[in-house]
Design a protein around this motif. Structure first.
Motif, PDB file in Angstrom:
ATOM      1  N   ARG A  71       0.720  -1.148  -0.183  1.00 54.07           N
ATOM      2  CA  ARG A  71       0.045   0.139  -0.065  1.00 54.07           C
ATOM      3  C   ARG A  71       0.919   1.226   0.089  1.00 54.07           C
ATOM      4  O   ARG A  71       1.935   1.598   0.816  1.00 54.07           O
ATOM      5  N   SER A  76      -3.090   9.441  -1.040  1.00 55.89           N
ATOM      6  CA  SER A  76      -4.010   8.701  -1.435  1.00 55.89           C
ATOM      7  C   SER A  76      -4.287   8.402  -2.898  1.00 55.89           C
ATOM      8  O   SER A  76      -3.758   8.846  -3.569  1.00 55.89           O
ATOM      9  N   SER A  77      -5.210   7.458  -3.121  1.00 54.39           N
ATOM     10  CA  SER A  77      -5.376   6.885  -4.391  1.00 54.39           C
ATOM     11  C   SER A  77      -6.735   6.344  -4.526  1.00 54.39           C
ATOM     12  O   SER A  77      -6.898   5.361  -3.859  1.00 54.39           O
ATOM     13  N   ALA A  78      -7.271   6.334  -5.531  1.00 53.73           N
ATOM     14  CA  ALA A  78      -8.584   5.706  -5.946  1.00 53.73           C
ATOM     15  C   ALA A  78      -8.421   4.231  -5.744  1.00 53.73           C
ATOM     16  O   ALA A  78      -7.640   3.542  -6.574  1.00 53.73           O
ATOM     17  N   LEU A 149      -7.185  12.251 -11.479  1.00 51.47           N
ATOM     18  CA  LEU A 149      -7.242  12.920 -10.142  1.00 51.47           C
ATOM     19  C   LEU A 149      -6.177  12.445  -9.224  1.00 51.47           C
ATOM     20  O   LEU A 149      -5.516  13.234  -8.514  1.00 51.47           O
ATOM     21  N   ASP A 150      -5.666  11.075  -9.544  1.00 56.10           N
ATOM     22  CA  ASP A 150      -4.742  10.495  -8.463  1.00 56.10           C
ATOM     23  C   ASP A 150      -3.398  11.399  -9.033  1.00 56.10           C
ATOM     24  O   ASP A 150      -2.415  11.254  -8.063  1.00 56.10           O
ATOM     25  N   ARG A 213      -1.603  11.261   7.396  1.00 53.91           N
ATOM     26  CA  ARG A 213      -2.864  11.641   6.534  1.00 53.91           C
ATOM     27  C   ARG A 213      -3.184  10.121   6.198  1.00 53.91           C
ATOM     28  O   ARG A 213      -2.568   9.407   5.419  1.00 53.91           O
ATOM     29  N   ARG A 214      -4.557   9.879   6.673  1.00 53.94           N
ATOM     30  CA  ARG A 214      -5.237   9.093   5.922  1.00 53.94           C
ATOM     31  C   ARG A 214      -6.577   9.218   5.472  1.00 53.94           C
ATOM     32  O   ARG A 214      -7.168  10.183   5.849  1.00 53.94           O
ATOM     33  N   SER A 215      -7.518   8.462   4.928  1.00 55.49           N
ATOM     34  CA  SER A 215      -8.674   8.838   4.434  1.00 55.49           C
ATOM     35  C   SER A 215      -9.742   8.125   5.407  1.00 55.49           C
ATOM     36  O   SER A 215      -9.654   6.785   5.807  1.00 55.49           O
ATOM     37  N   GLN A 287     -22.636   5.344  -3.336  1.00 54.93           N
ATOM     38  CA  GLN A 287     -22.065   5.308  -2.015  1.00 54.93           C
ATOM     39  C   GLN A 287     -23.188   5.871  -1.089  1.00 54.93           C
ATOM     40  O   GLN A 287     -22.994   7.280  -0.730  1.00 54.93           O
ATOM     41  N   ARG A 337     -12.600  12.320   3.418  1.00 56.13           N
ATOM     42  CA  ARG A 337     -12.186  10.979   2.517  1.00 56.13           C
ATOM     43  C   ARG A 337     -12.584  11.705   1.111  1.00 56.13           C
ATOM     44  O   ARG A 337     -13.709  12.178   0.692  1.00 56.13           O
ATOM     45  N   PRO A 338     -11.525  11.659   0.029  1.00 55.79           N
ATOM     46  CA  PRO A 338     -11.698  11.932  -1.234  1.00 55.79           C
ATOM     47  C   PRO A 338     -12.750  10.986  -2.028  1.00 55.79           C
ATOM     48  O   PRO A 338     -13.023   9.838  -1.555  1.00 55.79           O
ATOM     49  N   VAL A 339     -13.547  11.530  -2.790  1.00 55.22           N
ATOM     50  CA  VAL A 339     -14.643  10.895  -3.375  1.00 55.22           C
ATOM     51  C   VAL A 339     -14.634  11.151  -5.193  1.00 55.22           C
ATOM     52  O   VAL A 339     -14.929  12.274  -5.478  1.00 55.22           O
ATOM     53  N   GLY A 340     -14.232  10.185  -5.707  1.00 61.55           N
ATOM     54  CA  GLY A 340     -13.775  10.641  -7.389  1.00 61.55           C
ATOM     55  C   GLY A 340     -14.488   9.862  -8.235  1.00 61.55           C
ATOM     56  O   GLY A 340     -14.291  10.334  -9.322  1.00 61.55           O
TER      57      GLY A 340
END
Ligand SMILES: Cc1cc2nc3c(=O)[nH]c(=O)nc-3n(C[C@H](O)[C@H](O)[C@H](O)COP(=O)(O)O)c2cc1C
Length: 377
Positions: A71, A76-78, A149-150, A213-215, A287, A337-340
């Motif tokens: 990981r 962060s990454s989708a 985005l990533d 940093r985490r989602s 979601q 939390r990102p949402v892409g």
């Protein structure tokens, strides 16, 4: 299912239209290797001299895998698929000799792939590309907006790491004109003075802000305090490319609606009333937890007839700005939390304007840690 490959030209307009359609992705396909097979011999990242830009620390704070699970934290990454590959063009003033290097984030080492080339500036220039197959493996035809985005998120992670290390002010190029590279981040070596940054920005983050940093896992309930929401919106707007994207936040009770920064940038104002979050949940690949998020920061724009460079620029910028907004949110004690992944998310049409002009491009779900803690007790 159609495979999108890095070595095949992509009609980005068609890819985006399909990603925005209700069509569902097919079954999973192989993700391939998580790291590009760089040609040159591997070498460790050496310890930095006192005046050098510390590339080991820079990459550790931005792109290096921090455990052995594969990981690639802290960025962060989708789908945690990490499609971004990084080539470093190293000039003078760095902890590696000048040259071109491919970065292996799993082993946190570099491969020497060539000489630096004429006119290489001091410091490091990171060129970001993607291996589409990693993201395609899960998201299928929905992958391209996520890949862009990533890349924006990764560029922002490098920028923040450079600030932490007191490097000179970085130059981030994401003009959308090329696919290889998609983004370039140039980081000068430290100049011995305190780091320069635009006067209106916040203090530079601490290493722990980046490494921790985490989602936040859903759900993310709890309306953020107004001041914190304003700071998150302001960070996104500053970084989000003026004229390219607009930013707002959908908030829940007690007064649900859409909030935006007033033109002078210091206050929040409501510009639409009604709870948008259930619609956002339906648009974001169903979601359901988004309907109960405390707030949802939205980047919107990128019309249906946008050309390739515009599409790239808008998505790269949105990823970049949401990453910075995410770190700002965490520093204000919020959950985020990102949402892409967005389908049929025509925000403009939903608000009564002409259809096809104003789509949701990216988002950051926000909640309060307080609500988070209440949830777990
Ligand atoms: C471009 C992008 C899109 C994302 N979209 C979603 C999403 O739609 N839903 C979700 O729950 N998480 C989403 N995430 C969060 C990722 O799942 C998360 O970053 C990843 O699992 C790695 O975890 P970490 O951020 O805690 O390191 C997205 C992240 C990025 C960068």
């Amino acid at each position: 299912m159609e495979h999108l490959r890095e070595d095949r030209p992509v009609d980005l307009g068609a890819a985006l239209a399909r990603a925005r359609s209700p069509e569902r992705p097919g079954p999973e396909t192989p993700a391939g290797a998580p790291v590009r097979a760089w040609a040159g011999p591997p070498c460790p990242l050496p310890e930095a001299g006192p005046a050098d830009l510390d590339l080991r620390a820079l990459l550790r704070l931005s792109l290096a895998a921090s455990d052995t699970s594969g990981r690639l934290r802290p960025t962060s990454s989708a789908g945690a698929l990490h499609p971004v590959d990084t080539e470093l063009v190293v000039g003078t003033g760095c902890s590696l000799p000048p040259g071109r290097y491919g970065y292996d984030p799993l082993r946190h080492r570099v491969h020497h792939v060539g000489p630096p080339g004429d006119g290489t500036p001091p410091g490091v220039t990171a060129a970001l590309t993607v291996t589409a197959q990693r993201t395609v493996s899960h998201y299928g035809h929905r992958a391209w907006p996520l890949l862009l985005l990533d890349t924006g998120h990764a560029a922002a992670a490098l920028l923040l790491a450079a600030r932490v290390l007191g490097a000179g002010e970085s130059d981030v190029r994401m003009d959308g004109r090329t696919e290889n590279p998609l983004a370039v981040v140039r980081i000068p070596p430290p100049d011995g003075r305190s780091p320069r940054r635009p006067a209106e920005t916040e203090d530079p983050p601490a290493p722990a802000d980046l490494l921790a940093r985490r989602s936040t896992p859903p759900p993310l309930p709890g309306l953020p305090p107004r001041d914190a929401l304003r700071e998150v919106l302001a960070t996104a707007e500053r970084a989000g490319g003026s004229g390219l994207l607009r930013w707002c936040a959908a908030v829940g009770p007690p007064r649900p609606g859409l909030m935006e920064l007033a033109p002078e940038g210091t206050t929040l104002r409501r510009y639409a009333s009604g709870d948008a979050r259930p619609t956002l949940a339906a648009w974001a690949a169903g979601q359901a937890w988004l309907a109960d998020a405390g707030a949802v920061l939205l980047a919107h724009g990128c019309p249906a007839d946008a050309g390739t460079a515009h599409i790239r620029r808008a998505h790269l910028r949105a990823g970049f700005a949401v990453h910075l907004a995410h770190v700002t949110a965490l520093r204000h004690g919020l959950a985020a939390r990102p949402v892409g992944s967005w389908q049929q998310a025509d925000l403009g049409a939903a608000l009564g304007a002409a259809p096809g002009r104003d789509w949701v491009v990216h988002a950051l779900a926000l909640g309060t840690r307080h609500a988070d803690e209440e949830n777990s007790t």
